[in-house]
Write a protein that holds these residues in place. Structure first.
Motif, PDB file in Angstrom:
ATOM      1  N   ALA A  95    -133.428  28.249  66.498  1.00 40.75           N
ATOM      2  CA  ALA A  95    -134.767  28.828  66.410  1.00 40.75           C
ATOM      3  C   ALA A  95    -135.437  28.989  67.773  1.00 40.75           C
ATOM      4  N   ASP A  96    -134.909  28.347  68.819  1.00 45.71           N
ATOM      5  CA  ASP A  96    -135.534  28.475  70.132  1.00 45.71           C
ATOM      6  C   ASP A  96    -135.230  29.812  70.799  1.00 45.71           C
ATOM      7  N   LEU A  97    -134.293  30.583  70.238  1.00 43.50           N
ATOM      8  CA  LEU A  97    -133.885  31.889  70.779  1.00 43.50           C
ATOM      9  C   LEU A  97    -133.461  31.811  72.244  1.00 43.50           C
ATOM     10  N   GLN A  98    -132.818  30.704  72.614  1.00 47.10           N
ATOM     11  CA  GLN A  98    -132.206  30.658  73.939  1.00 47.10           C
ATOM     12  C   GLN A  98    -130.927  31.492  73.971  1.00 47.10           C
ATOM     13  N   THR A  99    -130.409  31.844  72.811  1.00 54.06           N
ATOM     14  CA  THR A  99    -129.430  32.910  72.690  1.00 54.06           C
ATOM     15  C   THR A  99    -130.090  34.038  71.908  1.00 54.06           C
ATOM     16  N   THR A 100    -129.506  35.226  71.977  1.00 51.06           N
ATOM     17  CA  THR A 100    -130.158  36.390  71.385  1.00 51.06           C
ATOM     18  C   THR A 100    -129.349  36.954  70.227  1.00 51.06           C
ATOM     19  N   PRO A 101    -129.995  37.378  69.159  1.00 49.09           N
ATOM     20  CA  PRO A 101    -129.261  37.959  68.031  1.00 49.09           C
ATOM     21  C   PRO A 101    -128.523  39.246  68.393  1.00 49.09           C
ATOM     22  N   TYR A 102    -128.951  39.936  69.435  1.00 48.84           N
ATOM     23  CA  TYR A 102    -128.266  41.161  69.824  1.00 48.84           C
ATOM     24  C   TYR A 102    -126.799  40.894  70.183  1.00 48.84           C
ATOM     25  N   ASP A 103    -126.502  39.663  70.638  1.00 48.65           N
ATOM     26  CA  ASP A 103    -125.120  39.313  70.975  1.00 48.65           C
ATOM     27  C   ASP A 103    -124.257  39.069  69.741  1.00 48.65           C
ATOM     28  N   PHE A 104    -124.865  38.989  68.562  1.00 48.39           N
ATOM     29  CA  PHE A 104    -124.051  38.918  67.350  1.00 48.39           C
ATOM     30  C   PHE A 104    -123.113  40.124  67.259  1.00 48.39           C
ATOM     31  N   ASP A 105    -123.596  41.291  67.686  1.00 47.02           N
ATOM     32  CA  ASP A 105    -122.771  42.492  67.576  1.00 47.02           C
ATOM     33  C   ASP A 105    -121.526  42.399  68.448  1.00 47.02           C
ATOM     34  N   ILE A 106    -121.603  41.656  69.555  1.00 49.51           N
ATOM     35  CA  ILE A 106    -120.429  41.443  70.397  1.00 49.51           C
ATOM     36  C   ILE A 106    -119.417  40.573  69.662  1.00 49.51           C
ATOM     37  N   LEU A 107    -119.895  39.517  69.013  1.00 46.04           N
ATOM     38  CA  LEU A 107    -119.004  38.636  68.260  1.00 46.04           C
ATOM     39  C   LEU A 107    -118.393  39.364  67.060  1.00 46.04           C
ATOM     40  N   LEU A 108    -119.186  40.203  66.434  1.00 42.27           N
ATOM     41  CA  LEU A 108    -118.734  40.892  65.222  1.00 42.27           C
ATOM     42  C   LEU A 108    -117.598  41.877  65.493  1.00 42.27           C
ATOM     43  N   GLU A 109    -117.459  42.325  66.723  1.00 47.84           N
ATOM     44  CA  GLU A 109    -116.397  43.274  67.048  1.00 47.84           C
ATOM     45  C   GLU A 109    -115.010  42.691  66.767  1.00 47.84           C
ATOM     46  N   ASP A 110    -114.874  41.360  66.842  1.00 46.51           N
ATOM     47  CA  ASP A 110    -113.567  40.722  66.680  1.00 46.51           C
ATOM     48  C   ASP A 110    -113.439  39.882  65.417  1.00 46.51           C
ATOM     49  N   ILE A 111    -114.474  39.830  64.587  1.00 48.25           N
ATOM     50  CA  ILE A 111    -114.474  38.869  63.484  1.00 48.25           C
ATOM     51  C   ILE A 111    -113.416  39.185  62.431  1.00 48.25           C
ATOM     52  N   ASP A 112    -112.978  40.419  62.307  1.00 44.48           N
ATOM     53  CA  ASP A 112    -111.974  40.739  61.285  1.00 44.48           C
ATOM     54  C   ASP A 112    -110.612  40.142  61.605  1.00 44.48           C
ATOM     55  N   ASN A 113    -110.396  39.723  62.837  1.00 42.25           N
ATOM     56  CA  ASN A 113    -109.097  39.178  63.253  1.00 42.25           C
ATOM     57  C   ASN A 113    -109.109  37.660  63.433  1.00 42.25           C
ATOM     58  N   TYR A 114    -110.251  37.023  63.160  1.00 38.80           N
ATOM     59  CA  TYR A 114    -110.388  35.583  63.375  1.00 38.80           C
ATOM     60  C   TYR A 114    -111.201  34.981  62.234  1.00 38.80           C
ATOM     61  N   GLN A 115    -111.019  33.683  62.020  1.00 33.09           N
ATOM     62  CA  GLN A 115    -111.864  32.983  61.051  1.00 33.09           C
ATOM     63  C   GLN A 115    -113.264  32.747  61.618  1.00 33.09           C
ATOM     64  N   ALA A 116    -113.365  32.648  62.934  1.00 35.38           N
ATOM     65  CA  ALA A 116    -114.665  32.469  63.577  1.00 35.38           C
ATOM     66  C   ALA A 116    -114.622  33.057  64.980  1.00 35.38           C
ATOM     67  N   VAL A 117    -115.720  33.649  65.379  1.00 37.99           N
ATOM     68  CA  VAL A 117    -115.908  34.089  66.767  1.00 37.99           C
ATOM     69  C   VAL A 117    -117.170  33.399  67.251  1.00 37.99           C
ATOM     70  N   ILE A 118    -117.042  32.644  68.342  1.00 43.27           N
ATOM     71  CA  ILE A 118    -118.148  31.814  68.813  1.00 43.27           C
ATOM     72  C   ILE A 118    -118.492  32.149  70.251  1.00 43.27           C
TER      73      ILE A 118
END
Length: 240
Positions: A95-118
Motif C-alpha cells: 500500500a505504500d506504492l514504493q513500487t508502481t502498478p505500471y510495472d505489472f505489465d512488464i511482469l505480465l509479459e512472461d507470466i504465461d511461461n512461469y508459475q510466478a514472475v516477481i
C-alpha cells in the motif's frame, strides 16, 4: 471482458496513501491490456483506512475489500486474499506504492511461461537503516535456504492463482512466497522493477521483524522443506 488478475493490497493504517492508490490504479486500469481489479485486505486498521476503503469501493467495481476483525499480520492478509480470489492471476503490491502498478505489465509479459514472475528492486530508494535491515534479512535467508531469489522482499509479484492456492501458509510466509512456489517444482522469473521513496504513512517493519523474525521463520521453512509433500498423478479413475 472478464477480469484476468486480482491485485492484493494489504492495508494497515495507510489512510494517507489510499487516495493515491485509488487515482494511480484507476489510471493504470485505463491503460493496461490486462483487465484487473484491486482487493484491499484491511488488517484491522485503527485509523480511518477502512472508511476510505469503503468509500473507494462504493460504485467502483474495480475495487473490492475484505476486513479483518483484528490485526492478523501480513501473511494472514495475503492468505485471505488468495483464499477469496477466483481470477486466473494474482498480483501483489504494498500500500505504500514504493513500487508502481505500471510495472505489472512488464511482469505480465512472461507470466504465461512461469508459475510466478516477481520483481526485484534495482535501485532502492529506502533509508540507509531500512536497506541494512533488508540486507541482513536477505543474507540470512539466502545463506540458510539458497533459493536463488535476489529480492524476496520486493512486493511486486504476479502468480498463477492455481499455484498460489497450493502454497502452505504459516506466519512469516510472505517472506518465502517464491521459495514455496519452487517447492511445487514451479518456475519463477525475476525482473528488475522501479522503486520509489515512501512519501506518506509509516513503515511497519523494523530490525526485529526484518531480521530476528526472519531468522526464526527461515528455520521454520527449512523444517517444512524437508517434509514437503509434492506429487504428480499420472493416471486416475475416480467415480463412474
Amino acid at each position: 471482458m472478464e477480469y484476468r488478475m486480482t491485485i492484493i493490497i494489504p492495508v494497515f493504517n495507510e489512510i494517507d496513501n489510499l487516495d493515491r492508490i485509488f487515482s494511480t490504479f484507476t489510471d493504470y486500469f485505463s491503460k493496461s491490456k490486462t483487465k484487473s481489479k484491486v482487493l484491499f485486505i484491511d488488517d484491522g486498521s485503527t485509523d480511518k483506512s477502512f472508511d476510505k476503503i469503503v468509500e473507494i469501493c462504493t460504485d467502483n467495481p474495480d475495487f473490492e475489500f475484505l476486513k479483518f476483525k483484528e490485526n492478523c499480520g501480513l501473511s494472514a492478509a495475503i492468505k485471505a486474499g488468495i483464499d477469496h480470489i477466483d481470477t486466473q492471476l494474482i498480483g501483489y503490491i504494498d500500500a505504500d506504492l514504493q513500487t508502481t502498478p505500471y510495472d505489472f505489465d512488464i511482469l505480465l509479459e512472461d507470466i504465461d511461461n512461469y508459475q510466478a514472475v516477481i520483481g526485484f528492486r534495482g535501485k532502492r530508494k529506502d533509508t540507509l537503516n531500512k536497506k541494512i535491515q533488508s540486507l541482513i534479512a536477505n543474507s540470512i535467508r539466502r545463506g540458510l535456504i539458497n533459493d536463488g531469489i535476489t529480492d524476496t522482499g520486493c512486493p511486486l509479484k504476479v502468480i498463477h492463482t492455481e499455484s498460489a492456492k497450493r502454497i502452505p501458509f504459516f506466519k512469516g510466509m510472505h517472506r518465502f512466497i517464491p521459495a514455496l512456489i519452487l517447492l511445487q517444482d514451479g518456475k519463477i522469473k525475476q525482473i528488475k522493477v522501479q522503486h520509489f521513496e515512501r512519501i506518506a504513512g509509516q513503515s511497519k517493519f523494523n530490525i526485529f521483524n526484518r531480521s530476528f523474525k526472519a531468522l526464526r521463520d527461515t528455520f521454520g521453512y527449512r523444517w517444512m522443506r524437508r517434509r514437503y509433500i509434492n506429487y504428480t498423478i499420472e493416471k486416475s479413475k475416480i467415480g463412474s
